[in-house]
Design an enzyme around this catalytic site. Structure first.
Site, PDB file in Angstrom:
ATOM      1  N   CYS A 103       0.823  -1.209   0.000  1.00 32.94           N
ATOM      2  CA  CYS A 103       0.000   0.000   0.000  1.00 32.94           C
ATOM      3  C   CYS A 103       0.865   1.270   0.000  1.00 32.94           C
ATOM      4  CB  CYS A 103      -0.997  -0.042   1.156  1.00 32.94           C
ATOM      5  SG  CYS A 103      -2.449   0.964   0.815  1.00 32.94           S
TER       6      CYS A 103
ATOM      7  N   HIS B 298      -3.640  -4.817   0.235  1.00 36.24           N
ATOM      8  CA  HIS B 298      -2.969  -5.404   1.410  1.00 36.24           C
ATOM      9  C   HIS B 298      -3.039  -6.931   1.331  1.00 36.24           C
ATOM     10  CE1 HIS B 298      -2.433  -1.775   3.923  1.00 36.24           C
ATOM     11  NE2 HIS B 298      -3.474  -1.334   3.250  1.00 36.24           N
TER      12      HIS B 298
ATOM     13  N   GLU C  90      -1.552  -9.061   2.953  1.00 36.38           N
ATOM     14  CA  GLU C  90      -1.418  -9.712   4.268  1.00 36.38           C
ATOM     15  C   GLU C  90      -2.763 -10.158   4.835  1.00 36.38           C
ATOM     16  OE1 GLU C  90      -0.847  -6.507   3.623  1.00 36.38           O
ATOM     17  OE2 GLU C  90      -1.333  -5.179   5.310  1.00 36.38           O
TER      18      GLU C  90
HETATM   19  N1  GLN Z   1      -1.842   6.701   2.996  1.00 40.02           N
HETATM   20  C1  GLN Z   1      -2.047   5.991   1.801  1.00 40.02           C
HETATM   21  C2  GLN Z   1      -3.452   6.195   1.239  1.00 40.02           C
HETATM   22  O1  GLN Z   1      -4.341   6.607   1.928  1.00 40.02           O
HETATM   23  C3  GLN Z   1      -1.779   4.502   1.992  1.00 40.02           C
HETATM   24  C4  GLN Z   1      -2.723   3.825   2.911  1.00 40.02           C
HETATM   25  C5  GLN Z   1      -2.210   2.510   3.425  1.00 40.02           C
HETATM   26  O2  GLN Z   1      -1.014   2.225   3.380  1.00 40.02           O
HETATM   27  N2  GLN Z   1      -3.082   1.682   3.948  1.00 40.02           N
HETATM   28  O3  GLN Z   1      -3.686   5.940   0.068  1.00 40.02           O
END
Ligand code: GLN
Length: 559
Positions: free
Chosen positions: A388, A519, A521
């Protein structure tokens, strides 16, 4: 269908003793008996969901398939049960009150007084039975957050009492209690557990089973003492010592016959437990032949003088699962990105690791440190896995240092950058402008189409996948041509090709340099490790062995 059964799991003495793992392990045992099982988590917070909680305070926010933002225990349940759970299986005090208030506003209470008792516990029970019905579970586990004796969770204990009163043979109460061994005495003391049992009695509940959490197994004498003072049969006091791996917990409970005892308490027909696949996995978690060193570079580790690894628990479990799959042991080290920023840690520290992982995150702190780390990993061919934010920053780094877009950034940090390579989605702009933060990110499962022959495509071995998301920002399609021309491959996209879901460098350029907007994970499970985590771990293992070969060669040359 037979009458559904319910097991409430409550905590005695103090929090943080592994109620979530206990609940998950009970779930695994019952599932291995061929029962259909589901698990619910109740958090006594006013927050409507976990999405707005600070990770350093509350730990990881676990995202369900349907996008609901929940407590990390939901992740434990999914991993132990090897099943995806829906929104209805998670509730907070805030969620429950909000539903009651919304219903009251709609005149659904038909003008009667709406009161904390019984309307709040009734709403809790409505949700519990809805979750049971949705999954058609034979047994529904309900973990009540917090500890017995707190004001905060009393309303949930009242719900348990009401259900038990209505269905005395179908509801069990399991108390997970801490049994300390004070250093100066060197003896296991049961008094705090006795008090907890009595406090539980004072809200009209009696524990059917007590899981005695301690550093070592509980002895017969202490079992008998707890039995007498807590009004319970001695065989229903289950030993729950610290174990090397959380995956041993179900097997350990089974040594004390927990599954059979639960059958007796709940009037269930006797069945045997088939835990062989779980045993094989737990076995692998102990017997790894080699060690794979991974650095996790994040920023949510510090909590006063302590290091918090709970914030990335799904990432850690995913790394472990992948290593066990490769018959290796992971050695995970947390490095604070702020230390790379300040220069406290030199970048050469990273040479010691087989791989570097940067997990998700928000905001500005530690970002330049992360960007330095990514550049170092790319230039020195250290396997890198970005999740992410870790992927977005990988794109920023590549844009700045390879594609020549100097000063490129994400608009999350620099709104005025001349190269906004990561930018807020149009649909999100309004949410932020109007401070509507709760539950409004791009959340939950979305499909992603993979590029044939890419690292991601080969790892998954299929054309289309579905993975869970939690972010507001995206790779900006405007700069795609330049970035791609400079060599970064977008190997996974939304089916319409607009959203970039996976970025990677080809294998002949770098052994593993890959980031995902989603994600992964959240879908890594002990019994089915995640292909991208396995790919990353394999690359990390190879780097380590190349490293040791060159060291041996070097020392041979010196001789
Ligand atoms: N801050 C970034 C966004 O809002 C990544 C979010 C995250 O890593 N879950 O897109």
């Amino acid at each position: 269908m037979a009458q559904p059964k319910y097991i409430f799991v409550v905590g005695g003495v103090m929090s943080g003793i592994g109620k979530g793992i206990a609940t998950s392990a009970i779930g695994r045992i019952l599932k291995s008996k061929g029962l259909r099982v589901t698990a619910i988590k109740i958090d006594p917070y006013i927050n409507v969901d976990a999405g707005t909680m600070n990770p350093t305070e509350h730990g990881e926010v676990f995202v369900l398939e349907d996008g609901y933002e929940t407590d990390q225990d939901m992740g434990n349940y999914e991993r132990f049960l090897d099943e995806s759970l829906p929104e209805i299986n998670y509730m907070t005090t805030g969620r429950v009150y909000l539903s009651v208030i919304e219903r009251e506003r709609n005149l659904e209470y038909k003008g009667k007084n709406v009161e904390v008792v019984p309307d709040i516990p009734l709403e809790v029970l409505r949700r519990i039975t809805a979750a049971q019905a949705a999954s058609k579970a034979d047994v529904t586990l309900i973990e009540i957050g917090g500890t017995i004796g707190e004001y905060q969770n009393i309303i949930f204990l009242e719900a348990a009492r009401m259900l038990k009163q209505e269905f005395p043979r179908d509801v069990a109460v399991v108390m997970v209690s801490y049994v300390p061994i004070p250093h100066n005495i060197g003896e296991m003391k049961t008094k705090p557990t006795q008090y907890a049992a009595r406090t539980l009695n004072s809200v009209g509940l009696q524990a059917d089973i007590i899981l005695a959490r301690a550093t070592v197994p509980i002895d017969t004498k202490r079992k008998e003492k707890i039995a007498v003072f807590c009004n319970i049969l001695p065989e229903r006091v289950i030993s729950a010592p610290d174990v090397e791996s959380i995956y041993d917990v179900p097997l350990n409970y089974e040594k004390d016959g927990l599954g059979d005892i639960l059958e007796k308490v709940l009037d269930l027909p006797k069945r045997s437990a088939e835990l062989s696949d779980w045993e094989a996995f737990a076995e692998r978690s102990h017997n790894g032949a080699s060690v794979i060193d991974i650095a996790i570079v994040g920023k949510y580790f510090d909590s006063g003088s302590f290091v918090l690894s709970d914030v990335y628990i799904s990432v850690l479990e995913a790394l472990k699962g992948a290593a066990y799959h490769l018959n290796a042991k992971p050695r995970l080290t947390y490095l604070n990105s702020k230390d790379f920023e300040s220069g406290k840690l030199p970048l050469s520290t990273l040479d010691a690791y087989g791989g570097i992982l940067i997990p998700g995150g928000f905001g500005e702190t530690g970002i330049e440190g992360k960007l330095k780390v990514i550049r170092y990993a790319r230039e020195n061919k250290i396997p890198y896995f970005g999740l992410c934010y870790g992927m977005q920053l990988m794109v920023v780094e590549y844009a700045r240092n390879v594609a020549g877009l100097s000063g490129a950034h994400t608009t999350e940090i620099d709104e005025k950058t001349s190269y906004p390579v990561i930018a807020i989605m149009e649909s999100q702009r309004k949410n932020v402008a109007e401070s509507r933060y709760g539950g409004t990110m791009r959340l939950g499962s979305y499909p992603c189409v993979l590029k044939e022959g890419s690292i991601a495509g080969k790892a998954y071995g299929k054309k289309e996948i579905s993975e869970r998301h939690r972010h507001r920002y995206e790779v900006n399609p405007r700069f795609m041509p330049q970035i791609q021309k400079a060599g970064l491959v977008f190997s996974g996209t939304s089916p319409d090709g607009v959203l970039m879901e996976i970025a990677e460098l080809p294998k002949d350029v770098h052994p593993f340099f890959l980031g995902t907007q989603f994600h992964p994970e959240f879908l890594a499970r002990p019994l089915s490790p995640h292909p991208l985590f396995v790919g990353f771990m394999r690359a990390a293992e190879e780097k380590a062995s190349i490293h040791s070969v060159s060291l041996t060669e070097a020392s041979a040359a010196q001789r």
